[in-house]
Design a protein around this motif. Structure first.
Motif, PDB file in Angstrom:
ATOM      1  N   GLU A  72       0.835  -1.199   0.000  1.00 51.09           N
ATOM      2  CA  GLU A  72       0.000   0.000   0.000  1.00 51.09           C
ATOM      3  C   GLU A  72       0.870   1.248   0.000  1.00 51.09           C
ATOM      4  OE1 GLU A  72      -3.917  -0.572   2.364  1.00 51.09           O
ATOM      5  OE2 GLU A  72      -2.311  -1.474   3.561  1.00 51.09           O
ATOM      6  N   SER A  73       0.277   2.329  -0.485  1.00 51.92           N
ATOM      7  CA  SER A  73       0.969   3.614  -0.482  1.00 51.92           C
ATOM      8  C   SER A  73       0.945   4.197   0.929  1.00 51.92           C
ATOM      9  CB  SER A  73       0.261   4.576  -1.434  1.00 51.92           C
ATOM     10  OG  SER A  73      -1.017   4.909  -0.924  1.00 51.92           O
ATOM     11  N   PRO A  74       1.861   5.113   1.238  1.00 53.77           N
ATOM     12  CA  PRO A  74       1.834   5.763   2.556  1.00 53.77           C
ATOM     13  C   PRO A  74       0.480   6.407   2.852  1.00 53.77           C
ATOM     14  CG  PRO A  74       3.926   6.178   1.476  1.00 53.77           C
ATOM     15  CD  PRO A  74       3.063   5.478   0.467  1.00 53.77           C
TER      16      PRO A  74
ATOM     17  N   ARG B  74      -4.564   6.313   5.969  1.00 54.23           N
ATOM     18  CA  ARG B  74      -6.020   6.199   6.055  1.00 54.23           C
ATOM     19  C   ARG B  74      -6.427   4.981   6.875  1.00 54.23           C
ATOM     20  NH1 ARG B  74      -5.796   8.128   0.639  1.00 54.23           N
ATOM     21  NH2 ARG B  74      -5.715   5.995  -0.186  1.00 54.23           N
ATOM     22  N   ASP B  75      -5.695   3.886   6.688  1.00 50.64           N
ATOM     23  CA  ASP B  75      -6.000   2.691   7.475  1.00 50.64           C
ATOM     24  C   ASP B  75      -5.866   2.972   8.974  1.00 50.64           C
ATOM     25  OD1 ASP B  75      -6.393   1.354   5.113  1.00 50.64           O
ATOM     26  OD2 ASP B  75      -4.413   0.385   5.104  1.00 50.64           O
ATOM     27  N   ALA B  76      -4.774   3.629   9.326  1.00 49.65           N
ATOM     28  CA  ALA B  76      -4.510   3.883  10.748  1.00 49.65           C
ATOM     29  C   ALA B  76      -5.504   4.875  11.346  1.00 49.65           C
ATOM     30  CB  ALA B  76      -3.086   4.391  10.927  1.00 49.65           C
TER      31      ALA B  76
ATOM     32  N   ASP C  40       7.965   3.881   1.612  1.00 48.68           N
ATOM     33  CA  ASP C  40       7.263   3.273   0.475  1.00 48.68           C
ATOM     34  C   ASP C  40       8.265   2.413  -0.294  1.00 48.68           C
ATOM     35  OD1 ASP C  40       5.726   2.557  -1.639  1.00 48.68           O
ATOM     36  OD2 ASP C  40       5.218   4.598  -2.292  1.00 48.68           O
ATOM     37  N   ALA C  41       8.128   1.090  -0.146  1.00 54.92           N
ATOM     38  CA  ALA C  41       9.062   0.164  -0.794  1.00 54.92           C
ATOM     39  C   ALA C  41       8.357  -0.677  -1.837  1.00 54.92           C
ATOM     40  CB  ALA C  41       9.727  -0.713   0.259  1.00 54.92           C
TER      41      ALA C  41
ATOM     42  N   GLY D  28      14.826   6.635  16.584  1.00 55.59           N
ATOM     43  CA  GLY D  28      15.048   5.765  17.737  1.00 55.59           C
ATOM     44  C   GLY D  28      14.102   4.583  17.727  1.00 55.59           C
ATOM     45  N   ALA D  29      13.980   3.948  16.569  1.00 63.70           N
ATOM     46  CA  ALA D  29      12.990   2.884  16.420  1.00 63.70           C
ATOM     47  C   ALA D  29      13.464   1.581  17.053  1.00 63.70           C
ATOM     48  CB  ALA D  29      12.691   2.657  14.942  1.00 63.70           C
ATOM     49  N   LEU D  30      12.562   0.936  17.783  1.00 61.04           N
ATOM     50  CA  LEU D  30      12.783  -0.400  18.307  1.00 61.04           C
ATOM     51  C   LEU D  30      11.928  -1.424  17.560  1.00 61.04           C
ATOM     52  CD1 LEU D  30      12.822   0.360  22.147  1.00 61.04           C
ATOM     53  CD2 LEU D  30      14.770   0.106  20.594  1.00 61.04           C
ATOM     54  N   TRP D  31      10.861  -0.925  16.916  1.00 57.65           N
ATOM     55  CA  TRP D  31       9.958  -1.812  16.167  1.00 57.65           C
ATOM     56  C   TRP D  31      10.041  -1.464  14.686  1.00 57.65           C
ATOM     57  CZ3 TRP D  31       7.075  -5.899  17.887  1.00 57.65           C
ATOM     58  CH2 TRP D  31       6.930  -6.044  19.277  1.00 57.65           C
ATOM     59  N   ILE D  32      10.182  -2.484  13.851  1.00 56.12           N
ATOM     60  CA  ILE D  32      10.205  -2.328  12.405  1.00 56.12           C
ATOM     61  C   ILE D  32       9.135  -3.253  11.817  1.00 56.12           C
ATOM     62  CG2 ILE D  32      11.613  -2.405  10.310  1.00 56.12           C
ATOM     63  CD1 ILE D  32      12.746  -0.510  12.377  1.00 56.12           C
ATOM     64  N   VAL D  33       8.423  -2.782  10.810  1.00 55.23           N
ATOM     65  CA  VAL D  33       7.424  -3.605  10.123  1.00 55.23           C
ATOM     66  C   VAL D  33       7.763  -3.675   8.639  1.00 55.23           C
ATOM     67  CG1 VAL D  33       5.001  -3.781   9.428  1.00 55.23           C
ATOM     68  CG2 VAL D  33       5.573  -3.111  11.763  1.00 55.23           C
ATOM     69  N   PHE D  34       7.867  -4.893   8.124  1.00 53.76           N
ATOM     70  CA  PHE D  34       7.950  -5.110   6.684  1.00 53.76           C
ATOM     71  C   PHE D  34       6.604  -5.685   6.276  1.00 53.76           C
ATOM     72  CE2 PHE D  34      12.809  -5.608   5.784  1.00 53.76           C
ATOM     73  CZ  PHE D  34      13.002  -4.317   6.265  1.00 53.76           C
ATOM     74  N   ASP D  35       5.751  -4.852   5.708  1.00 51.05           N
ATOM     75  CA  ASP D  35       4.371  -5.263   5.435  1.00 51.05           C
ATOM     76  C   ASP D  35       4.227  -5.743   3.986  1.00 51.05           C
ATOM     77  OD1 ASP D  35       1.647  -5.614   6.034  1.00 51.05           O
ATOM     78  OD2 ASP D  35       1.158  -3.715   5.061  1.00 51.05           O
ATOM     79  N   GLY D  36       3.959  -7.049   3.836  1.00 49.26           N
ATOM     80  CA  GLY D  36       3.748  -7.614   2.505  1.00 49.26           C
ATOM     81  C   GLY D  36       5.032  -7.827   1.752  1.00 49.26           C
TER      82      GLY D  36
END
Length: 573
Positions: free
Chosen positions: A67-69, A74-76, A95-96, A125-133
């Protein structure tokens, strides 16, 4: 002794239910695979974890391959935590997505992308990373082995930077591997499988921890809900280590004679099932209990399935039960739920949230049999067991009503096996005799209490419910007109016995009076005769004295005596 680096570290997701079933969160410095069908909730879960991370002051990076940013935002935004997530400067969305017309043109690697993610993570300072799809990207990797190696590089990056990474991908319900990445599930130490299926024309979601290497966890497939607050696993897990203090305090059911039959009421914190056919006054007894609780100054959460508050309260008022004032005063929180409008899990979650916010002392669910008709993949028994276990552990005294079917005239079988779970069980039924139908009540069981096993007639009047006295006719308990007739006969017999006794007592009193009169007469006669006897004796004595005197010889020859006396006198001179 275990070294510090050998101990699995976990990072809390902020989703309380997920942290509970994973026993503390997901592994730190590792990637967790999140698989699921379309609409199973993979992206929502990832965004919700990031939102809670940012609430704790941490940073987060969301890398989208689908999905696009703008779509992500909008989802969030549709969730209660979405606004704070989107407004935070600690969130980076990358956006990957592969170009629309991209085609496979040889091997490629993720080193460049990981460099970009590392820079973004450092910035916030990220501790959480999400690779979605990510499967959307790796599907262009023609070499399956190379694709697996790319995931290995991602895993190494997590360990290097200390990230906790969520790797989402598509999978069918029967598969634990993402499309185009078969075998990756063996590489990663943790894997969550989300599913969505249609049951009775309603979407049912579930979550299962398919794998969690090095950690205890709940392995069951758990129902999952998504609402404006995000993802919830509504059923709570029973903590076998937690015990509940057993109290001897009794709570009134609002019907004095019923309390007496139960030894003073039901135990605080226990549960009571009231089952019966339609119209047997299940709601009336439940309303009486809530009214009594309000009179004690205790809060009651009142759940009514399919019946609105206004008619419900009005109907109770017609039989002398006033819930309107306790509702207005805040002692009773009345909620109407439509059984068919939601699934069992949604009803359970609604009740649990009301328990959390209202913190009641008592709970009424009328009837729970309606809730159990709602669709569910996990079955009605689990919902009932979970609900009763939840309220029991919170010390909430619970009244549950259940509708018995016509095919079950005895009323001693209930849906969801509630009868085996409840501490006490009252069965209401009809007693039909001589063309008349009357309500009856019997106590089937009451744990920890000696109780009567006799069927009683339940009376409903303007002053509320009550129990009639027992009138037996041989082996049968009389009810209704038969009982009233027997009451009249008994009253007439009692009056007749009373009159007979009054007559008998009068007769005896008259006899006593006659006897007293006779006694006094006889005493008078005796006294008179006594006097006569005394006088006669005296006269007899006088007569005998006179006779003796008359017969005295001295009195008949006085000269001889005088001569003797004279000689005696001369001798002396």
């Amino acid at each position: 002794m275990n070294r510090a680096e050998d101990i699995l570290e976990k990072r809390r997701t902020g989703i309380a239910d997920l942290d509970r079933v994973t026993n503390g969160g997901l592994p730190t410095g590792q990637a967790t695979l999140v698989l699921g069908e379309a609409a199973a909730g993979k992206t929502v879960l990832a965004l919700q974890v990031l939102a809670h991370s940012i609430e704790r002051g941490e940073g987060a990076v969301f890398v989208s391959f689908e999905e696009s940013p703008a779509q992500i935002r909008r989802d969030a935004a549709s969730f209660s935590w979405g606004q704070s997530l989107l407004e935070s400067d600690r969130l980076q969305i990358i956006d990957a997505r592969p170009p629309i017309d991209s085609e496979s043109a040889g091997n490629f690697d993720l080193d460049g992308l990981l460099s970009v993610v590392a820079a973004a993570a450092t910035q916030v300072g990220a501790l959480w990373i999400v690779f979605d799809g990510i499967d959307q990207l790796l599907q262009y990797q023609p070499d399956h082995k190379a694709a697996i190696n790319q995931i290995r590089r991602v895993e190494e990056a997590c360990e290097q930077y200390g990230w906790t990474l969520l790797l989402t991908g598509k999978a069918t319900r029967d598969s634990t591997a993402p499309a185009h990445l078969e075998g990756v599930e063996f590489l990663l130490s943790a894997s969550l499988v989300l599913s969505a299926q249609i049951v009775n024309q309603q979407l049912n979601r579930s979550l299962r921890i398919a794998k969690y290497r090095g950690s205890d966890h709940t392995a069951d497939e758990m129902p999952m809900l998504i609402d404006r607050h995000g993802i919830t696993l509504p059923y709570h897990g029973a903590d076998e280590r937690a015990d509940v203090e057993a109290t001897n305090e009794r709570l009134s059911l609002g019907v004095e004679r019923l309390d007496t039959l139960l030894g003073g009421g039901i135990y605080r914190g226990s549960s009571l099932l009231i089952s019966g056919r339609p119209g047997t006054a299940k709601s009336t007894l439940a309303g009486a209990f809530a009214e009594a609780a309000a009179a004690r100054g205790e809060r009651t959460l009142y759940i009514s399935f399919d019946e609105l508050e206004g008619p419900y309260v009005r109907n109770l008022e017609s039989v002398g039960i006033n819930l309107r004032e306790p509702i207005e005063a805040g002692w009773v929180c009345f909620r109407t739920l439509s059984a068919y409008a939601a699934r069992v899990t949604e009803h359970f979650l609604t009740i649990r949230r009301l328990l959390d916010t209202f913190e009641p002392h008592c709970l009424v669910i009328d009837p729970i049999s309606a809730m159990l008709k709602a669709s569910a993949t996990e079955g009605a028994n689990m919902a009932t067991e979970q609900l009763l276990d939840l309220v029991r552990r919170r010390g909430i005294t619970t009244i549950i009503t259940s509708l018995s079917g016509e095919e079950d005239p005895e009323g001693e079988a209930t849906q969801g096996q509630v009868s085996t779970l409840a501490d006490s069980w009252i069965v209401l039924d009809y007693n039909v005799r001589a063309g008349e139908r009357n309500r009856s009540l019997s106590i089937v069981k009451s744990r920890g209490t000696g109780h009567s096993n006799q069927q009683r007639e339940l009376l409903i009047g303007e002053s509320g419910p009550d129990l009639a006295d027992i009138y037996e006719n041989g082996s049968e308990v009389l009810m209704g007109t038969a009982r009233v007739t027997r009451e009249l006969e008994d009253a007439a017999a009692a009056r007749r016995r009373s009159l007979e006794w009054e007559q008998r007592r009068t007769d005896l009193e008259e006899q006593i009076a006659q006897a007293e009169k006779e006694r006094r007469r006889l005493e008078a006669i005796m006294e008179l005769e006594q006097k006569e006897h005394t006088e006669t004796s005296r006269l007899d004595e006088e007569t005998r004295g006179e006779i003796r005197q008359q017969r005295d010889p001295d009195r008949d020859n006085p000269t001889a005596n005088d001569e003797v006396q004279d000689r005696n006198d001369g001798d002396q001179s």
